[in-house]
Design a protein around this motif. Structure first.
Motif, PDB file in Angstrom:
ATOM      1  N   VAL A 236       0.685  -1.517  -0.291  1.00  9.56           N
ATOM      2  CA  VAL A 236       0.261   0.117  -0.016  1.00  9.56           C
ATOM      3  C   VAL A 236       0.515   1.431   0.079  1.00  9.56           C
ATOM      4  CG1 VAL A 236      -1.359   1.213   1.320  1.00  9.56           C
ATOM      5  CG2 VAL A 236      -1.685  -1.350   1.315  1.00  9.56           C
ATOM      6  N   ALA A 237       1.598   0.851   0.805  1.00  7.23           N
ATOM      7  CA  ALA A 237       2.883   2.125   0.672  1.00  7.23           C
ATOM      8  C   ALA A 237       3.537   2.398  -0.968  1.00  7.23           C
ATOM      9  CB  ALA A 237       4.010   2.490   1.939  1.00  7.23           C
ATOM     10  N   HIS A 238       4.281   1.668  -1.509  1.00  8.85           N
ATOM     11  CA  HIS A 238       4.645   1.730  -2.955  1.00  8.85           C
ATOM     12  C   HIS A 238       3.170   2.517  -3.627  1.00  8.85           C
ATOM     13  CE1 HIS A 238       7.143   1.530  -5.674  1.00  8.85           C
ATOM     14  NE2 HIS A 238       6.521   0.769  -6.566  1.00  8.85           N
ATOM     15  N   LEU A 239       1.672   1.925  -3.615  1.00  8.06           N
ATOM     16  CA  LEU A 239       1.418   2.138  -4.103  1.00  8.06           C
ATOM     17  C   LEU A 239       0.493   3.545  -4.211  1.00  8.06           C
ATOM     18  CD1 LEU A 239      -1.116  -0.820  -4.162  1.00  8.06           C
ATOM     19  CD2 LEU A 239       0.596   0.313  -6.640  1.00  8.06           C
ATOM     20  N   ARG A 240       0.797   4.120  -2.927  1.00 11.80           N
ATOM     21  CA  ARG A 240       0.905   5.377  -2.633  1.00 11.80           C
ATOM     22  C   ARG A 240       1.731   6.328  -3.201  1.00 11.80           C
ATOM     23  NH1 ARG A 240      -2.022   5.475   3.587  1.00 11.80           N
ATOM     24  NH2 ARG A 240      -4.048   4.502   3.163  1.00 11.80           N
ATOM     25  N   LYS A 241       2.650   6.298  -3.022  1.00 12.36           N
ATOM     26  CA  LYS A 241       4.475   7.416  -3.358  1.00 12.36           C
ATOM     27  C   LYS A 241       4.869   6.088  -3.936  1.00 12.36           C
ATOM     28  CE  LYS A 241       7.167  10.499  -1.034  1.00 12.36           C
ATOM     29  NZ  LYS A 241       7.337  11.047   0.255  1.00 12.36           N
ATOM     30  N   GLN A 243       8.763   4.681  -5.041  1.00 14.92           N
ATOM     31  CA  GLN A 243      10.245   5.487  -4.749  1.00 14.92           C
ATOM     32  C   GLN A 243      10.638   3.730  -5.405  1.00 14.92           C
ATOM     33  OE1 GLN A 243      10.641   7.390  -1.147  1.00 14.92           O
ATOM     34  NE2 GLN A 243       9.763   9.148  -1.711  1.00 14.92           N
ATOM     35  N   GLY A 244      11.458   4.560  -6.910  1.00 14.48           N
ATOM     36  CA  GLY A 244      12.263   3.462  -6.963  1.00 14.48           C
ATOM     37  C   GLY A 244      12.015   1.981  -6.978  1.00 14.48           C
ATOM     38  N   LEU A 245      12.654   0.668  -6.542  1.00 11.61           N
ATOM     39  CA  LEU A 245      11.880  -0.040  -7.646  1.00 11.61           C
ATOM     40  C   LEU A 245      11.978  -0.853  -5.077  1.00 11.61           C
ATOM     41  CD1 LEU A 245      11.986  -3.172  -8.280  1.00 11.61           C
ATOM     42  CD2 LEU A 245      14.497  -3.593  -8.016  1.00 11.61           C
ATOM     43  N   PRO A 246      10.531  -1.475  -4.758  1.00  9.07           N
ATOM     44  CA  PRO A 246      10.701  -1.726  -4.063  1.00  9.07           C
ATOM     45  C   PRO A 246      11.488  -2.918  -2.660  1.00  9.07           C
ATOM     46  CG  PRO A 246       8.794  -2.077  -4.469  1.00  9.07           C
ATOM     47  CD  PRO A 246       9.525  -1.376  -5.309  1.00  9.07           C
TER      48      PRO A 246
END
Length: 326
Positions: A236-241, A243-246
């Motif tokens: 969810v955090a990656h979808l919202r913001k 930033q590069g490869l998680p």
């Protein structure tokens, strides 16, 4: 009526037992002392490596050639992250072996197992060792220390290298199993015609089957739940913001998936075995269509779990390997 329980060592039937002689008992004591010395030596080697690394790092701060400095750094890294762990692992193995030999002090009984070399059942490394030791012989006689499960001799030859094998006990099939196997009848199915029958499990067999039930502990559910929550939070955090490869998110999702798959397999296996316990019967399958087919070809299997229970009137290989210790 049910046959007596059967004891197994490395998949071979235990036929008799004997006691250790005084000389053999002294050999065990000597072996334990030798393994303790080896374990201590490996620990000392780890300490020497750490001291050597510290000495290299503490060498006079005079500037070195880049090549020399890099070589020293590589040596230190290899010593700390490869040499020390290797020494600790080797030391731990010798300490474990010494503990097994100490356990043998409680009992001087040696189990003698006999059978065909093809019937040996063990983990791959141990199985390869036993087959190599038995040579070209089609029959194998194993002597196994009862308390420690260490192989003492193979076909009368004492073992210099210690190998641990599985020891277990399985319930004998009831007398009606032999009778039921003679009355298999053709059964039409979507996959063809099979010669089948069934028989009830005895009380001893049900108790043994109950011991094989996969244990699904509450801790497993909690760990899987936590890993899934963390994985979803990262996603969810990656979808919202973005930033590069998680990388951390990918790792957490992978770990959560691994936990879920293992949990699902364990729950499904337990559910199927519980169903077999409730129904309390095995299916008898005769693959040989000949009217006078040998009973050695008869296979009994659990209808829900789908695993073999007996083969040719004998406990299936997985039962002989994982049977409850007697």
């Amino acid at each position: 009526m049910t046959d007596a329980a059967h004891d197994w060592c490395a998949g071979l039937r235990v036929t008799r037992s004997r006691l250790l002689t005084v000389a053999e008992f002294r050999r065990i004591q000597l072996g334990r002392r030798v393994n303790l010395v080896k374990a201590s030596a490996w620990l000392l080697a780890a300490l020497v490596i750490l001291v050597a690394c510290a000495a290299v790092l503490g060498i006079s701060p005079e500037p070195h050639e880049p090549l020399v400095a890099n070589a020293l750094l590589i040596l230190v890294i290899l010593g700390i992250f490869l040499g020390v762990p290797l020494c600790i692992v080797m030391s731990n193995d010798y300490f474990k072996l010494a503990a097994l030999l100490k356990r043998q002090y409680r009992d001087s009984e040696v189990l003698v197992s006999e059978g065909a070399a093809a019937d040996l059942v063990a983990e791959p490394p141990e199985l390869e060792h036993l087959r190599r030791e038995s040579g070209e012989s089609s029959e194998v006689v194993l002597e196994v220390l009862k308390q420690s499960r260490l192989v003492w001799s193979v076909n009368g030859h004492p073992q210099e290298s210690w190998v641990v094998v599985q020891r277990g006990r399985t319930a004998g099939a009831p007398d009606q199993a032999r009778l039921a196997a003679q009355y298999v009848k053709p059964v039409e199915t979507e996959d063809g015609t099979f010669r089948l029958h069934q028989r009830p499990l005895s009380e001893g067999e049900c108790s043994e089957l109950r011991a094989y039930l996969p244990r699904v502990k509450l801790a497993g559910f909690v760990i899987a739940l936590v890993m899934n929550v963390v994985a979803v939070a990262h996603l969810v955090a990656h979808l919202r913001k973005p930033q590069g490869l998680p990388l951390m998110g990918i790792v957490m999702v992978t770990v959560a998936g691994w936990c879920d798959v293992n949990l699902v397999f364990a729950v499904r296996a337990r559910r199927k075995m519980l169903q077999d316990l409730r129904e309390r019967y095995v299916v008898i399958y005769q693959p040989d269509p000949a009217p006078n087919a040998s009973q050695e070809s008869v296979v009994e299997y659990l209808p829900n779990a789908g695993t073999e229970w007996t083969t040719g009137g004998r406990a299936a290989a997985w039962r002989r390997l994982h049977g409850p210790t007697g």
